[in-house]
Structure formats: structure tokens, C-alpha cells
Design an enzyme around this catalytic site. Structure first.
Site, PDB file in Angstrom:
ATOM      1  N   LYS A   1      26.992  21.689  45.991  1.00  0.00           N
ATOM      2  CA  LYS A   1      27.484  21.513  47.347  1.00  0.00           C
ATOM      3  C   LYS A   1      27.028  22.704  48.198  1.00  0.00           C
ATOM      4  O   LYS A   1      27.255  23.859  47.834  1.00  0.00           O
ATOM      5  CB  LYS A   1      29.008  21.420  47.360  1.00  0.00           C
TER       6      LYS A   1
ATOM      7  N   ASP B   1      23.866  18.750  48.142  1.00  0.00           N
ATOM      8  CA  ASP B   1      24.578  17.890  49.082  1.00  0.00           C
ATOM      9  C   ASP B   1      25.179  18.777  50.169  1.00  0.00           C
ATOM     10  O   ASP B   1      26.082  19.572  49.907  1.00  0.00           O
ATOM     11  CB  ASP B   1      25.682  17.126  48.356  1.00  0.00           C
TER      12      ASP B   1
END
Length: 378
Positions: A194, A218
Site C-alpha cells: 500500500k 496500490d
């Protein structure tokens, strides 16, 4: 062959041979003797998911995820489903339970008519995708058990093509990131990181200090400037990253298209794609789409999304929310039709209700050769 004809054919084969070959766990002949007095019964209850680690993305942190567990019973068999509700979806336990109160499955005597049943369920509201997904998953599990077929066989997929799944590492300090990376060592062949805040490079460098595994990232809509985002993508490519998910806000499609056109890595939509109607407009803007059952409303819609994406020349990624093995096993049945898999939600929680279902063996998704989702209650 369409799904309904496939189900009819599968049923005929089952009745002719007793048990379909190559399906362990189908100890008895599939039950296809539908009668008017046999009704489907829908049950549900809230079930909060407890995370092993605090989960942080670019917009929030959480330690738990609200969830509703669903069961559909028919002729002594039970199909399992669930609705998971991470904060950004905007759904609640109350909204899911309120929707499920409206669902009357007793009007259907043939559970294999999934399209008809889900058309009715879909007509009950405009939204409520997680609640609809829960019914859809339970219905597919039930039908798989009735036919004695794992879901991937019901769909005609080769389980050996399920491939590797990523393992997610949330935003954290370098020390914790290194710890999580070492926990994944030897268990996974690709990690998902992330990003989307100011410490992106610091996180990647922390991982690279202890691991050379390929990475997916992401951004969860976290990047604000397209030029800086593109510069970072080139840096990420040079540091072993193989794909990028949702680089900018879901409504900044012109900026995302600009990035995709110039990016050395494939760019996948997540928040920008919710349901079937979102796929076609994203052609040329993203390289591919991430399909999650809690967004699509279930397996039926997810398979239609795969077909549209393929027709548009777009890649498909199968993903999940924080979920039990129930929903993760459901979306894993679609993994053979995807290029990337991010199905680890059940591995991030400490209170999974189920055993069996999808497993990760040496980093690869292993689909169960058991009817339906292949699950048992603990």
C-alpha cells in the site's frame, strides 16, 4: 454453452452416473429432484472480522471490519455467503441486514436458476452490492453442492491456472514493514504494498532491505500530481514493481489515462470500477480492472465483467476485501481467468469461521476439489 444449459447438462450427467468423476467429497449423487414443497431458507447474522495487524491505506486505518454472514438452506444442504464492508464502500451492518430482510427466496423452487434469482435480488434496490454478493455467493455454493461440483468446474476453469496471489503489506513504519515482509518470506512469491503517502519510497526501500520478491503497489487514489506519479512509477519499475493499482482519485480519469499511456507498468482500476456498467467506459484509461465481489454484487456479475474486459482488450485482476475464507474462496474460483490475483483477505484475520476452501501453497492459490466453495465450519 451458456450457464443454464451447462447446469442442465451437468445435472443430466450426474443423474446418469451417480457422482461426477474427479470430484472428491461428492459422496452422494447430486440432488436435482426439485419439488414445490422444497423451499430455500435465507439466514444471516453480523460477524465482525478481527485483523491480525492494524491495516493502513492512504485514507484510513482500521483494526476490524464489519461483516454479515449469510446462509441459504435447501433440502438439508447449506450454501455460505458473506458481505464484508470496509469503510470506503459506505455500507453498514444495518444496511446489509435491512436489504436481506426484503429477500424472499421461498418463491423459487429451483436453486440452479441463478440468473432468475439474482435478477429478482438485484431488482430490490439500486445499490447494496455487498448484500447482493452475499446472497449470490451462498447461492453458488449451494448449487455447487447440489451438482457435486467445485465452482471453478461449474464455470469451466482450469484450477491449475489460478496462479500466485499477492500478500498485502499496509502503510507502516520501516521497522514494521520489514517485520511483515519477513513474515511473508517463503510463503508468497509476490507482495502487494500500500502506497500513496509521502513515505512511499521509504516503504519500498524497507522491503528491499530484506526481500527481492516482485511487488505490486496500490496507491488507493493517494497520488495527487500526475507527473510526480509517473516519475514514481518509473522509480518503482526500477525497484522490482510489476503493476500499479488506482494511482489517482477515481474521478480523475483524464489524468489516469495520461499516466497509463506513458507508464512502463500496467495500471489497474480499483475504486474507479465498481460494477458491470463501469467496465466499458474505462477502455483506454486503465490497462485492466480489479474485480471484487463486494463491489460487483457477486460471481454472476463478476463473470460478466470479465467477459466485457476481455472484449475490450483489458486485463483482469481478482481481488478481495478483508473477508473470511467464504468470500475469498468464491472469488478464487475466478482466479484462473485473471492476470493478477490479490486474494489474501482471509489470511489477514484471526477469527475465520471456516476451514477448507482456497489455500495458499508456496505462494500459489490452490482451489479445493470439493463441491461448491469446499468449506467446512470450524
Amino acid at each position: 454453452m451458456d450457464r443454464r444449459n451447462f447446469l442442465k447438462t451437468g445435472g443430466a450427467l450426474a443423474l446418469a452416473g451417480g457422482v461426477l468423476p474427479g470430484c472428491r467429497g461428492a459422496e452422494r449423487a447430486p440432488r436435482l429432484n426439485f419439488r414445490e414443497d422444497r423451499k430455500m431458507t435465507l439466514r444471516w447474522f453480523p460477524y465482525e472480522l478481527e485483523l491480525a495487524h492494524t491495516f493502513t491505506v492512504s485514507s484510513y486505518s482500521r483494526k476490524t471490519t464489519p461483516d454479515v454472514q449469510v446462509e441459504i438452506e435447501y433440502d438439508g444442504l447449506v450454501g455460505y455467503g458473506e458481505a464484508s464492508m470496509p469503510p470506503y464502500l459506505g455500507h453498514t451492518v444495518e444496511s446489509v441486514c435491512s436489504f436481506l430482510e426484503k429477500v424472499d427466496l421461498s418463491q423459487f423452487t429451483d436453486p440452479t436458476r441463478i440468473e432468475d434469482i439474482m435478477e429478482y435480488v438485484g431488482s430490490l434496490s439500486e445499490g447494496d452490492a455487498p448484500a447482493k454478493a452475499a446472497v449470490d455467493i451462498a447461492l453458488h455454493d449451494l448449487v455447487g453442492k447440489l451438482l457435486g461440483l467445485p465452482l471453478y468446474r461449474l464455470f469451466g476453469y482450469n484450477p491449475e491456472k489460478a496462479g500466485d496471489t499477492t500478500y498485502t503489506i499496509g502503510i507502516d513504519t520501516p521497522e514494521v514493514v520489514r517485520e511483515k515482509t519477513l513474515e511473508a518470506a517463503g510463503r508468497f512469491n509476490i507482495l502487494k504494498v500500500k502506497v500513496g503517502l509521502d513515505a512511499d519510497k521509504e516503504m519500498i526501500e524497507a522491503i528491499r532491505s530484506v526481500s527481492d520478491l516482485p511487488l505490486a503497489v496500490d496507491a488507493n487514489q493517494g497520488w495527487k500530481d500526475r507527473s510526480k506519479a509517473l516519475d514514481e512509477i518509473f522509480w518503482l519499475r526500477d525497484n522490482g514493481v510489476v503493476m500499479v493499482e488506482q494511482p489517482m482519485a477515481k474521478d480523475r480519469l483524464d489524468d489516469i489515462a495520461w499516466i497509463t499511456e506513458r507508464s512502463p507498468l500496467p495500471i489497474f482500476a480499483d475504486e474507479s470500477v465498481q460494477g458491470l456498467g463501469d467496465v466499458l467506459p474505462l477502455k483506454g484509461i486503465f490497462t485492466g480492472i480489479n474485480i471484487k465481489l463486494m463491489k460487483s454484487g457477486g460471481l454472476l456479475n463478476a463473470r460478466k465483467m470479465i467477459a466485457v474486459a476481455e472484449a475490450c482488450g483489458m486485463k483482469v485482476m481478482t481481488g478481495c476485501m478483508t473477508e473470511t475464507s467464504c468470500a475469498c474462496s468464491a472469488v478464487a474460483a475466478l482466479a484462473p481467468a485473471s492476470s493478477f490475483q490479490d486474494i489474501d483477505g482471509n489470511l489477514l484475520i484471526t477469527n475465520d469461521r471456516f476451514t477448507g476452501g482456497v489455500r495458499v501453497v508456496s505462494g500459489r492459490l490452490t482451489l479445493p476439489d470439493l463441491p461448491g466453495l469446499g468449506l467446512s465450519l470450524k
